[in-house]
Design an enzyme around this catalytic site. Structure first.
Site, PDB file in Angstrom:
ATOM      1  N   ASP A 154       0.645  -0.582   0.082  1.00 19.64           N
ATOM      2  CA  ASP A 154      -0.203   0.259   0.217  1.00 19.64           C
ATOM      3  C   ASP A 154       0.371   0.956   0.265  1.00 19.64           C
ATOM      4  OD1 ASP A 154      -2.431   1.561   0.328  1.00 19.64           O
ATOM      5  OD2 ASP A 154      -1.554   1.932   2.279  1.00 19.64           O
TER       6      ASP A 154
ATOM      7  N   ASP B 259      -0.057   5.096   1.097  1.00 20.90           N
ATOM      8  CA  ASP B 259      -0.547   6.090   2.097  1.00 20.90           C
ATOM      9  C   ASP B 259      -0.618   4.747   3.440  1.00 20.90           C
ATOM     10  OD1 ASP B 259      -1.576   8.856   1.181  1.00 20.90           O
ATOM     11  OD2 ASP B 259      -1.496   7.302  -0.433  1.00 20.90           O
TER      12      ASP B 259
ATOM     13  N   ASP C 253      -1.902  -0.547   5.975  1.00 20.94           N
ATOM     14  CA  ASP C 253      -1.939  -0.571   7.030  1.00 20.94           C
ATOM     15  C   ASP C 253      -3.163  -0.147   7.542  1.00 20.94           C
ATOM     16  OD1 ASP C 253      -1.931   2.379   5.147  1.00 20.94           O
ATOM     17  OD2 ASP C 253      -2.416   2.898   7.191  1.00 20.94           O
TER      18      ASP C 253
END
Length: 228
Positions: free
Chosen positions: A12, A14, A177
């Protein structure tokens, strides 16, 4: 030839590979100020990141008084324009992230970015940071079409296909996250590794990750343990 157990590792963007909280918060707050709203802290905006820019601004507006659909569109366009113009002012890779890529390169592992950020924005961010060529492919939230972003498995499957792998056969892992990341990995039938330093919306233990890392130097040993 490397005997590392994974051939492809996706990330991922961000909150996982790049800490973009400062620039995203600045874009949200510029828009809120224009709309006559109170601004938000970085910690508040971090909990709104992960589902794409529209979702982030929607939550920001809801937190400061709500917004009609008619008023939302011009504010959304304003936020995107501000963010695009200031996309890499504060954003930087997390500590150890680049060193992890170096190790994967040495092991012959292909790496990719799979994000819910617009592909054009992700490409611009990585380009301005000089990191675009570090990844074999980039898949954004709009790359595959409406409804085919994380938590759908389609972006993971597309990543594997683009990198010459075979879905369900090529050993692949995904690092993220958010619940979107872990669900996408689970839906694609691959291990999901959660980073504890990201933009967490909930306790990290609730993400359903196969493993959790606190630092990037833990990633390769964690992948080796998962494979064993």
């Amino acid at each position: 030839m490397s005997n590392f157990p994974f051939a492809i590792v996706g990330f991922d963007l961000d909150g996982t590979f790049i800490d973009t909280a400062g620039d995203l918060t600045a874009a949200v707050n510029e828009t809120l100020t224009f709309a006559g709203r109170p601004t938000l802290s970085i910690a508040q905006v971090e909990t709104m990141i992960g589902g794409g820019a529209k979702h982030m601004l929607t939550l920001g507006l809801e937190a400061t008084g709500g917004c009609t659909p008619e008023a939302f569109r011009p504010l959304y366009k304003r936020m995107l324009a501000h963010y695009e113009a200031h996309i890499a002012v504060q954003s930087r890779p997390y500590p150890g992230a680049l060193e992890a890529l170096d190790r994967f390169d040495a092991l012959g592992v292909k790496v990719a970015i799979v994000t819910n950020k617009f592909e054009s924005m992700a490409r611009k961010l990585l380009g301005e940071l000089g990191l675009l060529d570090r990844f074999a492919t980039l898949i954004g939230g709009d790359t595959l079409g409406k409804g085919l972003s994380k938590p759908h498995r389609a972006p993971i499957d597309a990543m594997i296909g683009r990198l010459g792998g075979e879905v369900g056969v090529t050993r692949t892992a995904f690092v993220g996250d958010s619940i979107y990341d872990m669900m996408a990995a689970r839906n694609a039938g691959i291990p999901g590794i959660a980073v504890s330093f990201g933009f967490l919306h909930q306790p990290i233990e609730e993400l359903g990750a196969d493993a959790i890392i606190d630092r990037y130097d833990e990633l390769i040993p964690t992948l080796q343990r998962l494979a064993a």
